[in-house]
Design an enzyme around this catalytic site. Structure first.
Site, short mmCIF file in Angstrom:
data_model
loop_
_atom_site.label_atom_id
_atom_site.label_comp_id
_atom_site.label_asym_id
_atom_site.label_seq_id
_atom_site.Cartn_x
_atom_site.Cartn_y
_atom_site.Cartn_z
N ILE A 1 -7.52 -24.60 3.22
CA ILE A 1 -8.20 -23.98 2.08
C ILE A 1 -9.52 -23.34 2.49
CG2 ILE A 1 -9.45 -26.04 1.27
CD1 ILE A 1 -8.56 -25.10 -1.62
N GLY B 1 -4.96 -37.04 -1.70
CA GLY B 1 -5.36 -37.63 -0.41
C GLY B 1 -5.76 -39.08 -0.58
N ASP C 1 -13.04 -32.14 0.78
CA ASP C 1 -14.48 -32.13 0.52
C ASP C 1 -15.27 -31.98 1.82
OD1 ASP C 1 -16.84 -32.32 -0.98
OD2 ASP C 1 -16.76 -34.50 -1.10
N TYR D 1 -7.31 -40.47 -2.82
CA TYR D 1 -7.20 -40.97 -4.19
C TYR D 1 -5.76 -41.33 -4.55
CZ TYR D 1 -12.08 -39.66 -5.10
OH TYR D 1 -13.45 -39.55 -5.08
N SER E 1 -6.61 -34.95 -5.76
CA SER E 1 -6.37 -36.40 -5.87
C SER E 1 -5.21 -36.91 -5.02
CB SER E 1 -6.17 -36.85 -7.33
OG SER E 1 -7.41 -36.84 -8.01
#
Length: 172
Positions: free
Chosen positions: A14, A127, A37, A129, A125
């Protein structure tokens, strides 16, 4: 989604996308982390972290709530903005799908406020999470299709074949 909005899928990174806005699957601190992130913060450079620190010092002293979205500069990314959203942690005993849907809806709302026409989303969410990718794909695609937006292209950028296949099954 308007009739003119296209949903496209890309298998890849990304942080390498050339779009108006990149959606960051952020943690609530907004100060970087792992996965998408961390990659966005590393490639985007210190400008993103500085903008996130400014947000923490002003409107988000306790962090960004799950399901909400906020934009910063994209730093060195080939984008104008990063839209940070905090996905929910998957819990098999509590339905948090509304929060995951909100991440997509709120990111599109922020994109519209910015005037972004192309937006790249990760599989939010899925990964650390632990959200099952097939269910995350269903929620993401259904939410994007149901959301009125001026965004012309929603691009889901999937890191591996399994995620790409799950999203492809929903986009067909």
């Amino acid at each position: 989604m308007t009739a003119d909005t296209r949903i496209t899928l890309v298998r890849g990174d990304i942080t390498r996308q050339s779009v108006d806005a990149v959606v960051n699957a952020a943690n609530s601190s907004l100060l970087g982390g792992g996965g998408v992130d961390g990659a966005i913060h590393r490639r985007g450079g210190p400008e993103i972290l500085a903008a996130c620190r400014a947000l923490r010092a002003s409107h988000y002293g306790r962090g960004l709530p799950t399901g909400q979205a906020v934009a910063t500069t994209a730093g060195r990314l080939d984008a104008r903005w990063v839209i940070h959203t905090v996905g929910p942690v998957f819990d098999p005993h509590e339905d948090r799908s509304g929060l995951l849907a909100s991440c997509h809806r709120e990111s599109l709302r922020v994109a519209d406020e910015l005037g972004a026409r192309t937006v790249a989303f990760p599989a939010i969410s899925t990964g650390v999470y632990r959200w099952p990718v097939e269910d995350a794909a269903r929620i993401a695609v259904e939410t994007v299709r149901a959301t009125a937006t001026q965004v012309e292209e929603v691009r889901f950028v999937l890191f591996d074949d399994r995620a790409h296949e799950a999203f492809a099954a929903r986009v067909r």
